[in-house]
Motif scaffolding. Structure first.
Motif, short mmCIF file in Angstrom:
data_model
loop_
_atom_site.label_atom_id
_atom_site.label_comp_id
_atom_site.label_asym_id
_atom_site.label_seq_id
_atom_site.Cartn_x
_atom_site.Cartn_y
_atom_site.Cartn_z
N VAL A 189 32.49 -3.09 27.68
CA VAL A 189 33.56 -2.30 27.08
C VAL A 189 33.15 -0.82 26.93
O VAL A 189 32.26 -0.49 26.20
CB VAL A 189 34.39 -2.73 25.98
N LEU A 190 33.80 0.24 27.62
CA LEU A 190 33.56 1.69 27.44
C LEU A 190 34.71 1.90 26.45
O LEU A 190 35.87 1.90 26.68
CB LEU A 190 33.48 2.06 28.59
N GLU A 191 34.30 2.79 25.24
CA GLU A 191 35.39 3.51 24.48
C GLU A 191 34.96 4.96 24.43
O GLU A 191 34.00 5.58 24.08
CB GLU A 191 35.63 3.06 23.15
N VAL A 192 36.11 5.65 25.14
CA VAL A 192 36.18 7.26 24.87
C VAL A 192 36.79 7.53 23.82
O VAL A 192 38.16 7.24 23.52
CB VAL A 192 36.56 7.76 26.35
N GLY A 193 36.25 8.45 23.03
CA GLY A 193 36.71 9.01 21.96
C GLY A 193 36.97 8.06 20.74
O GLY A 193 37.92 7.69 20.23
N LEU A 219 27.71 7.46 33.04
CA LEU A 219 28.60 6.45 32.95
C LEU A 219 27.94 5.33 33.99
O LEU A 219 27.67 4.00 33.60
CB LEU A 219 29.93 6.62 33.30
N ASP A 220 27.62 5.68 35.09
CA ASP A 220 27.05 4.68 36.34
C ASP A 220 25.91 4.18 35.97
O ASP A 220 25.81 2.91 36.07
CB ASP A 220 27.22 5.62 37.52
N GLY A 221 25.08 5.03 35.29
CA GLY A 221 23.86 4.43 34.64
C GLY A 221 23.86 3.48 33.55
O GLY A 221 22.98 2.50 33.62
N GLY A 222 24.92 3.77 32.81
CA GLY A 222 24.80 2.84 31.42
C GLY A 222 25.98 1.66 31.47
O GLY A 222 25.77 0.83 30.48
N LEU A 223 26.49 1.59 32.45
CA LEU A 223 27.81 0.44 32.36
C LEU A 223 27.22 -0.57 33.36
O LEU A 223 26.47 -0.46 34.56
CB LEU A 223 28.95 0.94 32.80
N LEU A 232 40.60 12.97 31.19
CA LEU A 232 39.59 12.19 30.82
C LEU A 232 39.62 10.82 31.47
O LEU A 232 38.86 10.24 31.84
CB LEU A 232 39.23 11.89 29.52
N THR A 233 40.85 10.43 31.55
CA THR A 233 41.24 8.82 32.71
C THR A 233 40.66 9.12 33.83
O THR A 233 40.08 8.18 34.27
CB THR A 233 42.69 8.67 32.22
N ARG A 234 40.93 10.07 34.71
CA ARG A 234 40.49 10.28 35.80
C ARG A 234 39.25 10.33 35.94
O ARG A 234 38.40 9.76 37.04
CB ARG A 234 41.19 11.40 36.73
N HIS A 235 38.53 11.00 35.24
CA HIS A 235 37.18 11.11 35.37
C HIS A 235 36.23 10.00 35.18
O HIS A 235 35.12 9.67 35.97
CB HIS A 235 36.49 12.06 33.94
N VAL A 236 36.74 8.94 34.28
CA VAL A 236 36.06 7.77 33.90
C VAL A 236 35.78 6.90 35.15
O VAL A 236 34.98 6.42 35.53
CB VAL A 236 36.54 6.79 32.95
N PHE A 237 37.17 6.99 35.73
CA PHE A 237 37.39 6.09 37.22
C PHE A 237 36.67 6.70 38.34
O PHE A 237 36.29 6.07 39.26
CB PHE A 237 38.90 5.50 37.31
N ALA A 238 36.63 8.02 38.32
CA ALA A 238 36.05 8.75 39.38
C ALA A 238 34.62 8.76 39.32
O ALA A 238 33.92 8.65 40.39
CB ALA A 238 36.55 10.02 39.56
N PRO A 260 32.15 3.16 39.85
CA PRO A 260 33.09 2.19 40.29
C PRO A 260 32.80 0.89 39.41
O PRO A 260 33.36 0.06 39.87
CB PRO A 260 32.37 1.95 41.75
N LYS A 261 31.95 0.93 38.55
CA LYS A 261 31.64 -0.14 37.68
C LYS A 261 32.99 -0.55 36.63
O LYS A 261 33.05 -1.52 36.19
CB LYS A 261 30.32 0.11 36.96
N VAL A 262 33.59 0.65 36.44
CA VAL A 262 34.69 0.39 35.51
C VAL A 262 36.05 0.12 36.44
O VAL A 262 36.22 0.77 37.35
CB VAL A 262 35.18 1.81 34.72
N GLU A 263 36.21 -1.26 36.43
CA GLU A 263 37.30 -1.78 37.24
C GLU A 263 38.52 -1.68 36.95
O GLU A 263 39.62 -1.33 37.39
CB GLU A 263 36.97 -3.27 37.60
N ARG A 264 38.86 -1.54 35.52
CA ARG A 264 40.21 -1.40 34.89
C ARG A 264 40.19 -1.11 33.55
O ARG A 264 39.02 -0.87 33.09
CB ARG A 264 40.83 -2.97 35.01
#
Length: 222
Positions: free
Chosen positions: A75-79, A132-136, A156-162, A165-169
């Protein structure tokens, strides 16, 4: 006691005490009233970061129920703020990566998650400046209370998913205007589908949220 791992910028756990002193905060990161203790201590929430802190562990557990996290999901939590939501994730046995930009909160966040050892990773940095890609790991889930500045929240929401690709939802708390913005531009805006799954009271946060909030499920379209 397990040592908490260094964050991406190399801030070690020994900085915890100094972080509290800089923020003039009580030495606590645990308990359902942590946000109220911030208020009592005269903490100055940063409006430029859209800062609002979750007041209740019960609310954190309700968000976890809505997220329906896979058993082994990272799980990734931002903020991550005070670690209320991060701690609830870690208590389920899942790995949590808690990212928080405000250095004043670094010590509190580290203290809140210290007991989980390497299961809980803390980075004191802007999420847009970490790898993010290297840490997830594949199949990661974003679980976050996004800034209550609606434009920053959308960015920030767009950034995480862009950025990976490891964050699927994800499951996020957003100002209602962010959801309305996505709906106005089409269901598949930015390759993401946003769907409201629950509501949450503005009074669950300190400072109280200035506008209506939505609990939103995010799915990546394939």
């Amino acid at each position: 006691m397990n040592a908490i791992p260094q964050d991406l910028e190399g801030t070690p756990a020994r900085m915890t005490q100094h972080s509290h002193e800089r923020a003039h905060l009580p030495l606590t990161g645990d308990g359902p009233a942590a946000a109220d203790l911030l208020a009592e201590a005269g903490f100055d929430a940063r409006t430029d970061l859209g800062q609002h802190f979750l007041r209740s562990k019960n609310a954190a557990h309700r968000l976890l129920d809505c997220a329906e996290l896979p058993d082994r999901a990272q799980v990734l939590e931002v903020g991550a703020g005070l670690g209320t939501l991060s701690g609830a994730v870690a208590e389920t046995g899942r790995r949590i990566w808690a990212v928080e930009k405000d250095r004043r909160l670094g010590g509190i966040l580290q203290d809140a998650l210290r007991r989980f050892g390497p299961q809980a990773r803390v980075s004191i940095s802007d999420v847009r400046e970490v790898d993010l890609d290297g840490g997830l790991t594949p199949g990661a889930v974003l679980l976050a209370i996004m800034p209550f500045d609606w434009e920053l929240s959308a960015v920030l929401t767009r950034h995480v998913f862009a950025s990976t690709p490891k964050v699927e939802r994800g499951l996020v708390v957003l100002p209602s205007r962010v959801l309305e913005q996505y709906q106005a531009t089409g269901e598949a805006a930015g390759g993401l589908r946003l769907r409201e799954v629950d509501g949450i009271s503005r009074s669950e946060f300190w400072p109280k949220a200035p506008e209506a909030l939505r609990v939103v499920s995010i799915e990546r379209l394939r």
